[in-house]
Design a protein around this motif. Structure first.
Motif, PDB file in Angstrom:
ATOM      1  N   GLY A 151       0.807  -1.216   0.000  1.00 51.01           N
ATOM      2  CA  GLY A 151       0.000   0.000   0.000  1.00 51.01           C
ATOM      3  C   GLY A 151       0.840   1.265   0.000  1.00 51.01           C
ATOM      4  N   GLU A 152       1.837   1.325   0.893  1.00 53.11           N
ATOM      5  CA  GLU A 152       2.611   2.556   1.046  1.00 53.11           C
ATOM      6  C   GLU A 152       3.698   2.704  -0.010  1.00 53.11           C
ATOM      7  OE1 GLU A 152       4.123   2.768   5.006  1.00 53.11           O
ATOM      8  OE2 GLU A 152       2.128   2.995   5.918  1.00 53.11           O
ATOM      9  N   ARG A 153       4.399   1.596  -0.333  1.00 51.09           N
ATOM     10  CA  ARG A 153       5.592   1.709  -1.171  1.00 51.09           C
ATOM     11  C   ARG A 153       5.379   1.298  -2.627  1.00 51.09           C
ATOM     12  NH1 ARG A 153       7.542  -0.277   3.887  1.00 51.09           N
ATOM     13  NH2 ARG A 153       8.461   1.461   5.003  1.00 51.09           N
ATOM     14  N   ARG A 154       4.198   0.765  -2.928  1.00 46.87           N
ATOM     15  CA  ARG A 154       3.921   0.385  -4.309  1.00 46.87           C
ATOM     16  C   ARG A 154       2.702   1.087  -4.903  1.00 46.87           C
ATOM     17  NH1 ARG A 154       8.355  -0.706  -3.600  1.00 46.87           N
ATOM     18  NH2 ARG A 154       9.474  -2.648  -3.992  1.00 46.87           N
ATOM     19  N   ILE A 155       1.824   1.658  -4.075  1.00 45.52           N
ATOM     20  CA  ILE A 155       0.673   2.392  -4.610  1.00 45.52           C
ATOM     21  C   ILE A 155       0.724   3.868  -4.196  1.00 45.52           C
ATOM     22  CG2 ILE A 155      -1.840   2.601  -4.663  1.00 45.52           C
ATOM     23  CD1 ILE A 155      -2.080  -0.372  -4.394  1.00 45.52           C
ATOM     24  N   LEU A 156       0.604   4.136  -2.898  1.00 45.44           N
ATOM     25  CA  LEU A 156       0.543   5.525  -2.438  1.00 45.44           C
ATOM     26  C   LEU A 156       1.830   6.284  -2.735  1.00 45.44           C
ATOM     27  CD1 LEU A 156      -1.291   5.056   0.983  1.00 45.44           C
ATOM     28  CD2 LEU A 156      -2.260   5.570  -1.273  1.00 45.44           C
ATOM     29  N   ARG A 157       2.935   5.576  -2.896  1.00 46.48           N
ATOM     30  CA  ARG A 157       4.201   6.205  -3.231  1.00 46.48           C
ATOM     31  C   ARG A 157       4.099   7.087  -4.488  1.00 46.48           C
ATOM     32  NH1 ARG A 157       7.027   7.792  -6.592  1.00 46.48           N
ATOM     33  NH2 ARG A 157       9.066   7.167  -7.348  1.00 46.48           N
ATOM     34  N   TRP A 158       3.170   6.733  -5.407  1.00 47.54           N
ATOM     35  CA  TRP A 158       3.078   7.448  -6.667  1.00 47.54           C
ATOM     36  C   TRP A 158       2.225   8.714  -6.603  1.00 47.54           C
ATOM     37  CZ3 TRP A 158       6.524   6.098 -10.085  1.00 47.54           C
ATOM     38  CH2 TRP A 158       7.038   4.794 -10.057  1.00 47.54           C
ATOM     39  N   LEU A 159       1.420   8.877  -5.568  1.00 47.38           N
ATOM     40  CA  LEU A 159       0.482  10.005  -5.552  1.00 47.38           C
ATOM     41  C   LEU A 159       1.156  11.372  -5.605  1.00 47.38           C
ATOM     42  CD1 LEU A 159      -2.423   8.881  -3.175  1.00 47.38           C
ATOM     43  CD2 LEU A 159      -2.115   8.551  -5.634  1.00 47.38           C
ATOM     44  N   PRO A 160       2.329  11.587  -4.978  1.00 48.31           N
ATOM     45  CA  PRO A 160       2.954  12.914  -5.074  1.00 48.31           C
ATOM     46  C   PRO A 160       3.631  13.200  -6.418  1.00 48.31           C
ATOM     47  CG  PRO A 160       3.644  11.736  -3.074  1.00 48.31           C
ATOM     48  CD  PRO A 160       3.012  10.738  -3.983  1.00 48.31           C
ATOM     49  N   GLU A 161       3.775  12.207  -7.278  1.00 45.26           N
ATOM     50  CA  GLU A 161       4.417  12.465  -8.568  1.00 45.26           C
ATOM     51  C   GLU A 161       3.568  13.456  -9.368  1.00 45.26           C
ATOM     52  OE1 GLU A 161       7.297  11.545  -9.610  1.00 45.26           O
ATOM     53  OE2 GLU A 161       7.816  10.142  -8.006  1.00 45.26           O
ATOM     54  N   PRO A 162       4.195  14.464  -9.990  1.00 51.69           N
ATOM     55  CA  PRO A 162       3.429  15.547 -10.633  1.00 51.69           C
ATOM     56  C   PRO A 162       2.379  15.087 -11.632  1.00 51.69           C
ATOM     57  CG  PRO A 162       5.745  16.147 -10.476  1.00 51.69           C
ATOM     58  CD  PRO A 162       5.649  14.729 -10.011  1.00 51.69           C
ATOM     59  N   PRO A 221      -5.932  -7.042 -11.247  1.00 51.05           N
ATOM     60  CA  PRO A 221      -5.978  -5.598 -11.516  1.00 51.05           C
ATOM     61  C   PRO A 221      -5.538  -4.754 -10.324  1.00 51.05           C
ATOM     62  CG  PRO A 221      -7.958  -6.669 -12.334  1.00 51.05           C
ATOM     63  CD  PRO A 221      -7.250  -7.685 -11.499  1.00 51.05           C
ATOM     64  N   ILE A 222      -5.881  -5.173  -9.101  1.00 50.90           N
ATOM     65  CA  ILE A 222      -5.470  -4.411  -7.915  1.00 50.90           C
ATOM     66  C   ILE A 222      -3.956  -4.411  -7.781  1.00 50.90           C
ATOM     67  CG2 ILE A 222      -5.531  -4.395  -5.384  1.00 50.90           C
ATOM     68  CD1 ILE A 222      -8.409  -5.487  -5.604  1.00 50.90           C
ATOM     69  N   LEU A 223      -3.328  -5.564  -7.991  1.00 47.29           N
ATOM     70  CA  LEU A 223      -1.878  -5.646  -7.880  1.00 47.29           C
ATOM     71  C   LEU A 223      -1.183  -4.951  -9.041  1.00 47.29           C
ATOM     72  CD1 LEU A 223      -1.564  -9.331  -6.631  1.00 47.29           C
ATOM     73  CD2 LEU A 223      -1.476  -7.227  -5.290  1.00 47.29           C
ATOM     74  N   HIS A 224      -1.908  -4.749 -10.124  1.00 51.08           N
ATOM     75  CA  HIS A 224      -1.352  -4.051 -11.291  1.00 51.08           C
ATOM     76  C   HIS A 224      -1.410  -2.534 -11.141  1.00 51.08           C
ATOM     77  CE1 HIS A 224       0.133  -3.992 -15.360  1.00 51.08           C
ATOM     78  NE2 HIS A 224      -0.902  -3.331 -15.826  1.00 51.08           N
ATOM     79  N   LEU A 225      -2.069  -2.046 -10.107  1.00 52.88           N
ATOM     80  CA  LEU A 225      -2.175  -0.603  -9.905  1.00 52.88           C
ATOM     81  C   LEU A 225      -0.813   0.071  -9.867  1.00 52.88           C
ATOM     82  CD1 LEU A 225      -4.998  -0.058  -7.251  1.00 52.88           C
ATOM     83  CD2 LEU A 225      -4.824   1.058  -9.495  1.00 52.88           C
ATOM     84  N   ARG A 226       0.161  -0.593  -9.235  1.00 54.16           N
ATOM     85  CA  ARG A 226       1.502  -0.016  -9.151  1.00 54.16           C
ATOM     86  C   ARG A 226       2.050   0.322 -10.539  1.00 54.16           C
ATOM     87  NH1 ARG A 226       6.821  -2.507  -9.312  1.00 54.16           N
ATOM     88  NH2 ARG A 226       5.729  -3.628 -10.961  1.00 54.16           N
ATOM     89  N   GLU A 227       1.869  -0.602 -11.479  1.00 54.41           N
ATOM     90  CA  GLU A 227       2.386  -0.380 -12.832  1.00 54.41           C
ATOM     91  C   GLU A 227       1.621   0.724 -13.543  1.00 54.41           C
ATOM     92  OE1 GLU A 227       4.560  -0.623 -16.307  1.00 54.41           O
ATOM     93  OE2 GLU A 227       4.990  -1.300 -14.265  1.00 54.41           O
ATOM     94  N   LEU A 228       0.306   0.743 -13.393  1.00 51.69           N
ATOM     95  CA  LEU A 228      -0.498   1.785 -14.031  1.00 51.69           C
ATOM     96  C   LEU A 228      -0.097   3.175 -13.542  1.00 51.69           C
ATOM     97  CD1 LEU A 228      -4.002   0.065 -13.862  1.00 51.69           C
ATOM     98  CD2 LEU A 228      -2.562   0.323 -15.898  1.00 51.69           C
ATOM     99  N   LEU A 229       0.085   3.311 -12.237  1.00 48.81           N
ATOM    100  CA  LEU A 229       0.476   4.607 -11.681  1.00 48.81           C
ATOM    101  C   LEU A 229       1.882   5.000 -12.125  1.00 48.81           C
ATOM    102  CD1 LEU A 229      -0.990   4.088  -8.105  1.00 48.81           C
ATOM    103  CD2 LEU A 229      -1.839   5.690  -9.834  1.00 48.81           C
ATOM    104  N   SER A 230       2.764   4.017 -12.274  1.00 54.12           N
ATOM    105  CA  SER A 230       4.109   4.289 -12.772  1.00 54.12           C
ATOM    106  C   SER A 230       4.067   4.798 -14.211  1.00 54.12           C
ATOM    107  CB  SER A 230       4.966   3.027 -12.687  1.00 54.12           C
ATOM    108  OG  SER A 230       6.180   3.190 -13.389  1.00 54.12           O
ATOM    109  N   VAL A 231       3.241   4.176 -15.043  1.00 53.33           N
ATOM    110  CA  VAL A 231       3.111   4.617 -16.430  1.00 53.33           C
ATOM    111  C   VAL A 231       2.671   6.076 -16.476  1.00 53.33           C
ATOM    112  CG1 VAL A 231       1.724   4.329 -18.525  1.00 53.33           C
ATOM    113  CG2 VAL A 231       2.727   2.336 -17.402  1.00 53.33           C
ATOM    114  N   ILE A 232       1.681   6.410 -15.664  1.00 56.49           N
ATOM    115  CA  ILE A 232       1.195   7.791 -15.625  1.00 56.49           C
ATOM    116  C   ILE A 232       2.302   8.738 -15.163  1.00 56.49           C
ATOM    117  CG2 ILE A 232      -0.474   9.348 -14.533  1.00 56.49           C
ATOM    118  CD1 ILE A 232      -2.257   6.774 -14.211  1.00 56.49           C
TER     119      ILE A 232
END
Length: 297
Positions: free
Chosen positions: A149-160, A260-271
């Motif tokens: 949760g913290e290091r693979r999903i929420l980690r991406w929220l501050p990215e511009p 799909p839930i576990l793939h969220l990390r990759e989707l957020l990284s792409v964005i």
């Protein structure tokens, strides 16, 4: 000037600095981050090399260590690393994968063996890594739901670019999804994972055996690796991969729904990496839809 001509010059210069006399450098396709080329040296030796524009980082040294861990600890096929510096990575040349059922069966066996032979008590890795051009936080953690949760999903929220893509309600839905991870993902021990296992990061030896490249390793849930293959575009023959993996390392019920839930990390990284998000924003919105608060009182 053609962009590849410029990139070819940069790659050839960096090869020369490292002591490699390149006779020819051909553009390599498939990657989306580095300048990569298939290199023929003056003596006829063929290699793979890549470099990055911008300030020097430890991306390639970390990639080299990840490849070594996958091979030495988990028995996975990886290319020999010939040079790994902040400016250049040189590997033995591999071949394109063969998208037939036998190849995907071999890959399933290799990945299941990697996962089963590297079970651990902690999530993370002994150093931070990279996913593309952005840092991957691998700080050790004993709780897998907290780690993911913290290091693979929420980690991406501050990215511009991620911050710009989602409104406050959508970011809160992502936070609620992470809080619900213990109900969504059953407890499972961490193991050494490739971390960026879409099909373009699988190539082959000269005799057709699967080889893993471009890892973003950490000790994580094995299903995280599976989610990359399951949710990314892939060959039809890859269906055999999931059947054979299940025979060797059976997954807990409901694994398909968790992908799909576990793939969220990759989707957020792409964005986070690029304005062209390949539909990732809408995919994230679909996954988090059940976690948005209803406006109906």
């Amino acid at each position: 000037m053609n962009l590849w001509v410029l990139h070819e010059e940069i790659l050839a210069d960096r090869l020369r600095e490292a002591g490699y006399a390149a006779k020819e450098v051909k553009e390599a396709v498939g990657g989306v981050v580095a300048i990569a080329g298939l290199v023929t040296l003056q003596d006829g030796t063929e290699l793979f090399a890549k470099t990055l524009l911008g300030p020097d980082q430890d991306i390639f040294p970390v990639e080299s260590i990840g490849l070594s861990d996958l091979h030495d600890l988990g028995g996975a096929n990886t290319p020999d690393v010939l040079c790994a510096s902040p400016r250049l990575l040189v590997l033995e040349k591999m071949q394109p994968r063969r998208d037939n059922e036998h190849f995907w069966e071999q890959l399933a066996s290799m990945l299941a063996t990697l996962h089963m032979s590297t079970a651990s008590e902690r999530f993370g890795w002994h150093r931070d890594g990279w996913l593309g051009r952005l840092r991957q936080d691998n700080t050790w953690e004993t709780d897998g739901h907290t780690f993911f949760g913290e290091r693979r999903i929420l980690r991406w929220l501050p990215e511009p670019l991620v911050e710009a893509a989602f409104n406050r309600e959508e970011r809160q839905a992502l936070e609620r999804l992470c809080a619900a991870l213990p109900e969504l993902v059953p407890p499972q021990p961490p193991c050494l994972t490739h971390g960026d296992l879409w099909q373009e990061n699988v190539v082959a030896t000269s005799d057709g055996a699967p080889v893993l490249i471009d890892p973003a390793v950490s000790y994580n849930w094995p299903e995280v690796d599976l989610s990359m293959l399951w949710c990314s575009p892939r060959a039809a023959a890859s269906e055999r991969f999931f059947a054979v993996y299940q025979e060797i390392a059976p997954l807990q019920d409901g694994w398909e729904e968790r992908m799909p839930i576990l793939h969220l990390r990759e989707l957020l990284s792409v964005i986070a990496h690029d304005d062209d998000d390949w539909g990732a924003v809408e995919a994230v919105r679909k996954i988090i839809a059940p976690f948005r608060r209803s406006c109906v009182s």
